[in-house]
Design a protein around this motif. Structure first.
Motif, mmCIF file in Angstrom:
data_model
loop_
_atom_site.group_PDB
_atom_site.id
_atom_site.type_symbol
_atom_site.label_atom_id
_atom_site.label_comp_id
_atom_site.label_asym_id
_atom_site.label_seq_id
_atom_site.Cartn_x
_atom_site.Cartn_y
_atom_site.Cartn_z
ATOM 1 N N UNK A 44 15.073 1.842 7.774
ATOM 2 C CA UNK A 44 15.027 2.655 6.564
ATOM 3 C C UNK A 44 14.868 4.119 6.940
ATOM 4 N N UNK A 45 15.084 4.998 5.959
ATOM 5 C CA UNK A 45 14.971 6.432 6.211
ATOM 6 C C UNK A 45 13.525 6.922 6.179
ATOM 7 N N UNK A 46 12.719 6.309 5.308
ATOM 8 C CA UNK A 46 11.318 6.730 5.192
ATOM 9 C C UNK A 46 10.505 5.644 4.502
ATOM 10 N N UNK A 47 9.215 5.651 4.772
ATOM 11 C CA UNK A 47 8.274 4.747 4.112
ATOM 12 C C UNK A 47 7.122 5.584 3.592
ATOM 13 N N UNK A 48 6.684 5.319 2.363
ATOM 14 C CA UNK A 48 5.577 6.068 1.782
ATOM 15 C C UNK A 48 4.581 5.098 1.154
ATOM 16 N N UNK A 49 3.301 5.419 1.275
ATOM 17 C CA UNK A 49 2.239 4.617 0.670
ATOM 18 C C UNK A 49 1.590 5.454 -0.417
ATOM 19 N N UNK A 50 1.638 4.973 -1.647
ATOM 20 C CA UNK A 50 1.045 5.720 -2.758
ATOM 21 C C UNK A 50 0.121 4.808 -3.549
ATOM 22 N N UNK A 51 -0.828 5.415 -4.257
ATOM 23 C CA UNK A 51 -1.771 4.588 -4.996
ATOM 24 C C UNK A 51 -2.458 5.318 -6.127
ATOM 25 N N UNK A 52 -3.293 4.577 -6.796
ATOM 26 C CA UNK A 52 -4.059 5.088 -7.937
ATOM 27 C C UNK A 52 -5.533 4.809 -7.670
ATOM 28 N N UNK A 53 -6.361 5.854 -7.829
ATOM 29 C CA UNK A 53 -7.806 5.719 -7.649
ATOM 30 C C UNK A 53 -8.531 5.917 -8.973
ATOM 31 N N UNK A 54 -9.664 5.281 -9.097
ATOM 32 C CA UNK A 54 -10.539 5.580 -10.211
ATOM 33 C C UNK A 54 -11.135 6.966 -9.993
ATOM 34 N N UNK A 56 -13.776 8.107 -11.192
ATOM 35 C CA UNK A 56 -15.241 8.041 -11.139
ATOM 36 C C UNK A 56 -15.770 7.835 -9.727
ATOM 37 N N UNK A 57 -15.151 6.938 -8.958
ATOM 38 C CA UNK A 57 -15.700 6.621 -7.633
ATOM 39 C C UNK A 57 -14.673 6.648 -6.500
ATOM 40 N N UNK A 58 -13.421 6.944 -6.809
ATOM 41 C CA UNK A 58 -12.398 7.044 -5.772
ATOM 42 C C UNK A 58 -11.857 5.719 -5.268
ATOM 43 N N UNK A 59 -12.276 4.606 -5.860
ATOM 44 C CA UNK A 59 -11.789 3.295 -5.425
ATOM 45 C C UNK A 59 -10.334 3.102 -5.827
ATOM 46 N N UNK A 60 -9.556 2.472 -4.931
ATOM 47 C CA UNK A 60 -8.130 2.259 -5.187
ATOM 48 C C UNK A 60 -7.955 1.011 -6.043
ATOM 49 N N UNK A 61 -7.237 1.160 -7.153
ATOM 50 C CA UNK A 61 -7.051 0.045 -8.090
ATOM 51 C C UNK A 61 -5.588 -0.369 -8.227
ATOM 52 N N UNK A 62 -4.692 0.409 -7.667
ATOM 53 C CA UNK A 62 -3.264 0.065 -7.674
ATOM 54 C C UNK A 62 -2.593 0.817 -6.538
ATOM 55 N N UNK A 63 -1.479 0.275 -6.061
ATOM 56 C CA UNK A 63 -0.786 0.952 -4.972
ATOM 57 C C UNK A 63 0.455 0.202 -4.543
ATOM 58 N N UNK A 64 1.205 0.802 -3.642
ATOM 59 C CA UNK A 64 2.411 0.152 -3.146
ATOM 60 C C UNK A 64 2.968 0.880 -1.940
ATOM 61 N N UNK A 65 3.845 0.190 -1.239
ATOM 62 C CA UNK A 65 4.661 0.775 -0.194
ATOM 63 C C UNK A 65 6.063 0.960 -0.752
ATOM 64 N N UNK A 66 6.612 2.153 -0.603
ATOM 65 C CA UNK A 66 7.985 2.423 -1.034
ATOM 66 C C UNK A 66 8.842 2.630 0.208
ATOM 67 N N UNK A 67 9.913 1.868 0.320
ATOM 68 C CA UNK A 67 10.860 2.030 1.427
ATOM 69 C C UNK A 67 12.089 2.747 0.899
ATOM 70 N N UNK A 68 12.456 3.840 1.535
ATOM 71 C CA UNK A 68 13.600 4.637 1.093
ATOM 72 C C UNK A 68 14.795 4.393 2.014
ATOM 73 N N UNK A 69 15.905 4.010 1.394
ATOM 74 C CA UNK A 69 17.141 3.774 2.138
ATOM 75 C C UNK A 69 18.231 4.704 1.615
ATOM 76 N N UNK A 70 19.246 4.930 2.426
ATOM 77 C CA UNK A 70 20.318 5.853 2.057
ATOM 78 C C UNK A 70 21.310 5.182 1.120
#
Length: 424
Positions: A44-54, A56-70
């Motif tokens: 793949x061209x790139x991989x990114x890890x993104x997420x959502x934190x609360x 209030x306390x910074x805890x991660x409650x959602x997230x994913x790996x995105x793979x980018x292809x041409x």
């Protein structure tokens, strides 16, 4: 992280944070891990890890790996069996969508497609509805700009929308596990065990055995063969979480068992013959006829065993790849040697995986992965696979399906038009 809403913060997360989320999330799976990122990184061209934190306390409650292809007009993002997010939670999903959009724009992507692990409807083993449909998740996705590909059937080219699952919670030992299968599958597992079939894990240097069986099966069934190199990269990426298993026939053990059965039947027939000669009865005659037929069958199997001995002392009959995640064990790839089909090696491999990778480790979910979603057509291409999996008495999860989020609307419209032209 940038603030998305009062409740949540969005932005990049580390690969370790994604792994921790995948380990504890109700939708956690091996495709949303740093291991998967390592596997696909060269392609793949790139991989990114993104997420959502609360907030209030910074805890991660959602997230994913995105793979980018041409693609034809720029990069296209893919989120396999993700994002790890409760799509029924409108506010959380909005934050997750925003995080994905920010990443996609940073990579100048045309769009991002995802295949959430969210269950649209649970169904019985026969495909009948077993609960309400989750239309809220689909409506929430659509309201946020995601385009739904619809409710298709058949095997997915990227991610299967229909999966077969067995709940192992409450199963504490091998006896209970075996009893949970239907009668035919119980017989197949026991039969394989009695015919000198043993299951073991292949070492890295033996992956050619797995690849060869997979190649034979691909040629026979007409599906894509990924090649030995791919399986080696998979093992490198997933390490101890990936189990390449082989079921082998130990010919000498099988021959010895057949000889013992033949001798026992021979003795039984001789005893019945003597009994019938001394005191003829209809019952003894019937028993003699039945045991004589059993003896002939045993002799035939023994003759066949001699033929198998010509192939070698230990014969690989079936192979499967299983992948562990804290939430589940997934049956990902498999193959079998057609010549050795009468040994029921494929059934024994499944039993081995459920016992040792789930029951003994306290994992309550065994994921058989894809089925076609067609239950009423005996001629469907996936019928044999469905019936094999149904023998283990599980249930069906119909997932919500594929969604695509346009990011660059002009390029996305051009891309859609181009695809229409190519289909003509």
């Amino acid at each position: 992280m940038a603030q998305a809403q009062k409740t949540y913060l969005i932005g990049q997360i580390t690969s370790a944070e994604l792994d921790a989320l995948s380990a504890r999330h109700p939708q956690g799976n091996f495709q949303q891990t740093s291991n998967m990122a390592a596997l696909v990184k060269p392609t793949v061209k790139a991989v990114d890890f993104v997420g959502v934190r609360k907030a209030a306390d910074g805890s991660i409650v959602a997230g994913c790996m995105i793979a980018y292809t041409k693609g034809h007009l720029g990069l296209e993002g893919s989120i396999w069996v993700g994002p790890l997010c409760d799509e029924d939670d409108t506010e959380l999903l909005a934050a997750m969508t925003r995080a994905i959009t920010v990443s996609a724009r940073k990579h100048h992507a045309v769009s991002v497609s995802c295949w959430p692990g969210q269950v649209y409807m649970r169904r019985t083993s026969d495909g009948e509805p077993d609960g309400a449909a989750d239309d809220l998740a689909i409506d929430n996705m659509k309201r946020l700009g995601w385009r739904h590909a619809g409710f298709d059937r058949g095997y997915g080219s990227i991610v299967n929308r229909w999966v077969y699952v067995k709940d192992l919670s409450g199963v504490s030992d091998e006896k209970a596990l075996l009893k949970s299968y239907d009668k035919r599958t119980q017989w197949s597992v026991k039969r394989a065990s009695s015919m000198g079939v043993h299951v073991r894990e292949l070492g890295v240097g033996e992956l050619g055995v797995f690849a060869d069986i997979e190649r034979q099966t691909a040629e026979r069934r007409g599906f894509e063969y990924r090649g030995e190199g791919y399986f080696r990269r998979f093992k490198e990426a997933f390490g101890g979480a990936a189990h390449f298993m082989v079921a082998e026939i130990h010919v000498a053990e099988y021959v010895a068992d057949m000889e013992a059965k033949r001798d026992a039947l021979q003795a039984k027939v001789e005893a019945l013959q003597a009994k019938q000669a001394q005191h003829p009865t209809t019952r003894t005659e019937r028993q003699l006829g039945e045991e004589t037929r059993n003896l002939e069958a045993a002799r035939k199997r023994l003759a066949e065993a001699a033929e198998y001995a010509g192939d070698g002392d230990v014969l690989p009959a079936a192979a499967s790849l299983f992948v562990e995640n804290p939430r589940e064990t997934v049956y990902l790839f498999s193959g079998s040697v057609e010549r050795y089909k009468p040994f029921y090696a494929s059934a024994l491999i499944q039993h081995w995986a459920m016992l040792h990778l789930c029951v003994e480790r306290g994992v309550g979910r065994y994921n058989f992965y894809g089925i076609s979603g067609v239950f009423d057509d005996p001629d469907d291409e996936g019928r044999g696979v469905l019936e094999f999996k149904q023998g283990f008495n599980g249930y069906v999860e119909e997932l919500v399906g594929e969604f695509t989020l346009p990011v660059s609307h002009v390029r996305f419209a051009l891309m859609q038009g181009l695809r229409k032209l190519l289909k003509r």
